[in-house]
Structure formats: structure tokens, C-alpha cells
Motif scaffolding. Structure first.
Motif: not given
Length: 653
Positions: A484-509
Motif C-alpha cells: 500500500i505504501l509503495a502504491l501511494r508513493s508512485v501513484r502521484p508520479i503515474c498520474d503526472r504521466y497519465g500512466a496506469v498503475l497495477i498491483m500484482d496479486d494483492d487485491v486489498e493493497a
């Protein structure tokens, strides 16, 4: 509400009309084929666009199908409902349930929470010759017994007798013959029935982002028509709230009464901004005079972009009287503190959905019943704090309830998902489409993907700078909290580039961390279960190594398949047999037989030098891990990947 039942033995032509029915607005479809086997149900389901599967109810007798397909719920006969074991009742609690009955007494005996009852035969059956209607089901006594339940009339219902059912205590109808026997087709027949509707009694926002316009947009996205009565005219836009001017009370009340008496297709009411509690009391009295409706109130204190209180120093005694007539109240944390005290919330028999409370350090929505916190669900991370989210949340709550969701936690989660889709959608869109981001991701950003082997924010930044617009975080051995912490750290970066962010395996995360979706391996949770948790707006991918796995992933509701490994790779343990060019092409050819396009991305041991032969197999894209991370210049290597794939795509055209 109009539910459609399938023919008992549908032809290929009739199956081909089902997608059109959903496109025309059908929200409840009961696939009921007495005497048929599971394989027969599966064949019909595979002939229907998978994005509609969450609106389909299947019989309890073929319930095993639900493990592999993301269905909407189950249909049970009264006798089946009465024979349920305690374990089966507990399992059904997580689904919507429709029960078919033949009397009000049967309805009252059903021992489980029910989304909708079917009561038949009300009129002489169209599909069953000689099956006569029961006049008692249209009597005044029957009305008094069923009007507190969500009951659909069944048997001989046609457009000319449909509207009169509401006066008899019904919430709508379920039809077979009047739709499937129409010589002009099922869609033509369905459209002859009035569309179900909600009534929004709320403020008018001239910017169109909030108030009755937001309610109308939400209703339409859920398949409802929306009638509106403005209570105040605001001076505001997306960035600032200036003032409000109340509409005359008599005008509001006259409009409410006029619409409710002339339009029995209105099945629920959402109330928003009001200038006074006195007006709320008068509105509720007017509604009560016109019938029984589920009512959701968004108790706005001040507009999100303003500080001035709309209702000052509320009369707590009058407020408690109003609460008695409200089914859901949806305050945010500040509004909750403004309206509720311990005595008030403890005396309220409806449901409070308290939005945006900090709970154990996490922003959450909390469900309160009789003053007790009974459940909570973390908010979905990411997106803009956009104008009108509160209005959309409350109207989504109403629509979800009308569609048969009775569990308040499930309703809150689904409303969250809808609002999250709005928060991450294009700010310039004139009309919000909850599936636009997912559609764009699968069509325009799918072609080159980066899958992390060694998670690094700096590597992801370089990958995005190189033109890759799809990132999957693979963090084997990490905890859900770390993901969860890793996703939140890169979410703003992905948004800046208009990129898709997918989590492997972990639905809750994926849900808590703000990912756009999740990728599931063959030993992970099934796509069908992930869909129930994440909702329809999230992307779900599934790993595929052969033709059978492809068909299973497709049937289970995955949005795409990761096909591989293309060749040996050191970045993944427990490797399946390598496919090579011939294996990729074989699986792609199998995908052509599916009912709709199913994007395939090749993965495993891929390098830039292999792109040409992989592109020739027909797959939609490539996913790389080690080759990117080993590159001396990651950005340049990603630029080569993207350019090579796009150049070959231009040649193919």
C-alpha cells in the motif's frame, strides 16, 4: 424497476438480443432455464458481454458457477429459500438475492435478507398458456402486506398494465413473454415500458458539477431516469461558493407532490441542500402522503468550497423527528459532528454512512446503526478532490439500494467505487463515464508494460519518462501494508504521466493503495472474487499459460490476460512451460473465438530484439521486467521499446 427473465430455452437469436437489452438500460436479468445443466448456463453466459455479468442472477441450483463468473446474485424459489442451511444463509449474505413467491404470507416467511421478491401470477401469463392470474394479488389487503417489501409483480405484465402496479404496492415488475414475444425484438418491447426513476430534491449548481445535475448524471449512469426539484439556487463554480437563494417553500412542496403523484415510476428519493430543517420536515410529510419510498439525505452544512453554514443552529428535536422518515443519512465527518450527538444517533433506526473519518490512521467510511459502529471500509486512495463528490456518493447510495443491495457496508463500498471513478476521470469531461479510464487503459496504454522485479521509485520514474504508460508493482514477499505504501508513493508520479498503475496479486493493497487494478496469478484469488471486491471500474488481469486458462480467465471476468512465459526468465520462480512464438500465436488464435476482444500481453524473458516476432503473433502488447531493470540507460531502453512497437503497429495498419 423492470426485471427481465430469460426464455426457459433461449435460442441463439434471443441470446444475441441480451446485450442490446443491457445497453437499453436493463439492470436486473434473471437467467432461469429449468431442467438445463451448468454447461447450458455457461454457454449462455459466454454469449453475453462480460461487462454485464454483474447484472445477471442465476438459479440457486447452479450456484457453483458463481465461483468462476462474477454474477450479480441468485434466484431462489420460496421452497429453496426455506430449505437453506445456516452455512448457505451466511454465504448468501454476500450476494443479492431474488426469491420467487406466490403470496404475501410466503414473502413474510422468507428467513434471509432479500433484494427483490417476485410475486406471481398477478395477471394471466403470456409465456405459460392457461396459467391464470390471482386477483388477490391486486387487492387492497395484498397491498398493505407487500408495500413495505421490494416486490416485483410477475405474470402477464405488459406496458398497458405496468403503471397500475405501483398503486397496488409493487415496486415494479418482472417480465418474460411480453418482451420475448414481441415481433420487433426484445429491446423494442423493453423500451415500451417506462424507465425507473429517482427524485432529486437538492440545490441547483450553475456550474453543473454538484446538486441536482450531479444526481441526474449518477442516476443515468445507474440506468435510472432522474426527476429534479431545486431547493436553492447557488452562486458557485468548481472553485468557490458565493451564496445561495432559497426557492419558495410552496414551490418546492408543490413540485414534489406533482411529480410523485404523476410519476409512479419514481422509486426512491435523494435529498440534498436545504435552507432549513422546517422545509425538510414539510418535504418528508409530502412524500409520506404520496407513498413509501427509500430516502437518502445528504445533510449539507456548508458547500465544499465555502465556509458559511447553510442551516444554522439546528433544532435537535425537529432533526430527530425528521430522522424517523429517513433510511440513509450520509454526512462527512464534520457534518456528523454538527448534526449528531450521542442521544440522536442512538435513537436513529436508519443507517448513517459517515464519510471520511480518520479511523486507525486511515481515511474511512463508517457504517453506524442505532448509534453503534457496525462496519467500516477504507477510502480508495488517489484522484482529485473534485466538486460534487458528496452529491454523487449519496445518489449512488440510493441507486445501489434500489438495485437490490441491502448490506450497508456493500452499499458504501460500491458508492466509494463510483465516486473514485469520478475522482480519477478527466476533469474536462462534459459527462462523467465511470468506465472511461479503464477503457482508455486497455486500448491506448496497454502496448508496453513494466513489471517491477526490484521495486524502485526512481526506476519507475525513468520508465515513465521513456514513454511506458503501464506499471505493475510486483513485490513478492512484501506485506500488504508495504505494498500500500509503495502504491501511494508512485501513484502521484503515474498520474503526472497519465500512466496506469497495477498491483500484482494483492487485491486489498490495490483497493487501499490507489491502484487502477490488480493482476492475478494462477494460485491467487479468482478474478470473479476480485471483481466482487473491487467492482466493475477496476482493471483485473489474469495469468494464462494455455488455452484452458485463457477460457477460464475470460469467463471469470478478467479484463486482460498476461500470456507467458514467452521464454525462460530468471525474474519469476515456479515458472510454467515456456510458450515461444508458436505458443503465443496458438493462444491468440484461441482468443479470436471469444465473444468479444480480449487483450493479451506477452510476458517472460522479452527483450527489445524479440519485439518483431512477438508482434507477429497477434498479441496486444508486451510486458518486461528484467530487461528494463538491467538496461544501462532505462529511459532510452524504454523509448526503444515503445518506438519499435508503435512502428510495427503502423506497418500492420
Amino acid at each position: 424497476m423492470l426485471a427481465i427473465l430469460s426464455p426457459t430455452d433461449p435460442t441463439i437469436g434471443q441470446i444475441g438480443q441480451i446485450d442490446g437489452l443491457f445497453g437499453a438500460g436493463v439492470q436486473i436479468f434473471i437467467l432461469r432455464m429449468p431442467g438445463k445443466e451448468k454447461i447450458d448456463y455457461l454457454e449462455v453466459l459466454m454469449g453475453i458481454d462480460r461487462k454485464y455479468h454483474s447484472r445477471i442472477f442465476i438459479p440457486w441450483s447452479v450456484r457453483d458457477l458463481a465461483g468462476g463468473i462474477p454474477i450479480g446474485g441468485f434466484y431462489l424459489k420460496f421452497s429453496e429459500a426455506m430449505a437453506l442451511t445456516e452455512d448457505e444463509k451466511e454465504a448468501l449474505f454476500h450476494y443479492r438475492v431474488i426469491v420467487g413467491c406466490h403470496s404475501a404470507k410466503e414473502i413474510q416467511k422468507v428467513p434471509i435478507p432479500v433484494s427483490l421478491f417476485l410475486l406471481s401470477p398477478v395477471f394471466d401469463s403470456i409465456s405459460k398458456s392457461g396459467y391464470r392470474g390471482n386477483p388477490r394479488l391486486l387487492s387492497a389487503q395484498n397491498k398493505s402486506e407487500i408495500e413495505v417489501y421490494p416486490v416485483l409483480a410477475m405474470g402477464g405484465v405488459m406496458p398497458e398494465n405496468y403503471m397500475g402496479l405501483f398503486e397496488k404496492g409493487y415496486s415494479g415488475a418482472a417480465v418474460i413473454g411480453s418482451v420475448w414475444d414481441d415481433p420487433l425484438g426484445a429491446v423494442h418491447a423493453f423500451e415500451a415500458f417506462p424507465k425507473p426513476a429517482i427524485l432529486s430534491i437538492a440545490g441547483h449548481d450553475p456550474s453543473g458539477g454538484a446538486g441536482i445535475d450531479a444526481d441526474r448524471e449518477t442516476a443515468e449512469n445507474y440506468g435510472f431516469r432522474c426527476f429534479t426539484v431545486p431547493t436553492v439556487i447557488t452562486t458557485q463554480d468548481e472553485g468557490h461558493f458565493g451564496s445561495f437563494t432559497p426557492v419558495a417553500e410552496e414551490t418546492v412542496l408543490r413540485s414534489v407532490r406533482f411529480l410523485l403523484t404523476r410519476h409512479p415510476e419514481i422509486r426512491g428519493i435523494k435529498i440534498g441542500m436545504l435552507p432549513s430543517l422546517t422545509l425538510l420536515r414539510k418535504i418528508l410529510d409530502t412524500i409520506n402522503d404520496c407513498g413509501i419510498f427509500p430516502i437518502v439525505w445528504d445533510p449539507i452544512v456548508a458547500a465544499s468550497k465555502g465556509n458559511e453554514a447553510i442551516i444554522r443552529e439546528p433544532d435537535k428535536k425537529l432533526f430527530r423527528e425528521c430522522l424517523d422518515d429517513l433510511d440513509f443519512v450520509t454526512p462527512n465527518a464534520e457534518e456528523y459532528e454538527y448534526w449528531f450527538d450521542e442521544e440522536t444517533v442512538a435513537g436513529y433506526s436508519g443507517v448513517v454512512l459517515k464519510k471520511s473519518e480518520i479511523l486507525d490512521g486511515t481515511l474511512s467510511d463508517v457504517v453506524l446503526f442505532n448509534g453503534e459502529r457496525v462496519a467500516s471500509t477504507p477510502a480508495i486512495f488517489g484522484g482529485e478532490d473534485r466538486h460534487g463528490t458528496g452529491c454523487r456518493y449519496s445518489s449512488a447510495v440510493l441507486c445501489e439500494r434500489l438495485l437490490g443491495h441491502f448490506n450497508p457496508l456493500s452499499i458504501a463500498q460500491r458508492a466509494q467505487e463510483y465516486v473514485h471513478a469520478y475522482r480519477v476521470s478527466s476533469a474536462s469531461a462534459l459527462r462523467f463515464d465511470p468506465y472511461s479510464r479503464k477503457r482508455e487503459a486497455l486500448q491506448e496504454k496497454f502496448r508496453v508494460q513494466y513489471v517491477t522485479n526490484n521495486f524502485s521509485v526512481e526506476t519507475i520514474r525513468k520508465v515513465l519518462k521513456g514513454g511506458v504508460r503501464w506499471v505493475q508493482l510486483r513485490m513478492k514477499g512484501a506485506t500488504t501494508e508495504e505494498r500500500i505504501l509503495a502504491l501511494r508513493s508512485v501513484r502521484p508520479i503515474c498520474d503526472r504521466y497519465g500512466a496506469v498503475l497495477i498491483m500484482d496479486d494483492d487485491v486489498e493493497a490495490a483497493r487501499k493503495g490507489g491502484a487502477d487494478g490488480v493482476h492475478l496469478g494462477k494460485t491467487d484469488m479468482s478474478p470473479a472474487m476480485a471483481r466482487r471486491i473491487l467492482g466493475d471500474c477496476f482493471i483485473i488481469g489474469s495469468t494464462v499459460n494455455d488455452e484452458d486458462m485463457l477460457l477460464n480467465a475470460y469467463a471469470a471476468g478478467a479484463d486482460y490476460a498476461g500470456v507467458g512465459p514467452y521464454r525462460f526468465t530468471q525474474t519469476k520462480k515456479n515458472l510454467d512451460s515456456t510458450l515461444g512464438v508458436k505458443g503465443l500465436q496458438r493462444i491468440w488464435e484461441q482468443s479470436l473465438d471469444l465473444n468479444e476482444p480480449f487483450p493479451l500481453v506477452a510476458i517472460g524473458g522479452i527483450t527489445v530484439e524479440a519485439i518483431r516476432e512477438i508482434k507477429d503473433t497477434g498479441v496486444f502488447g508486451i510486458a518486461l521486467s528484467g530487461a528494463i531493470e538491467r538496461a544501462k540507460d532505462i529511459t532510452h531502453y524504454c523509448q526503444r521499446l515503445v518506438t519499435e512497437w508503435e512502428d510495427l503497429s503502423q506497418i500492420d495498419r
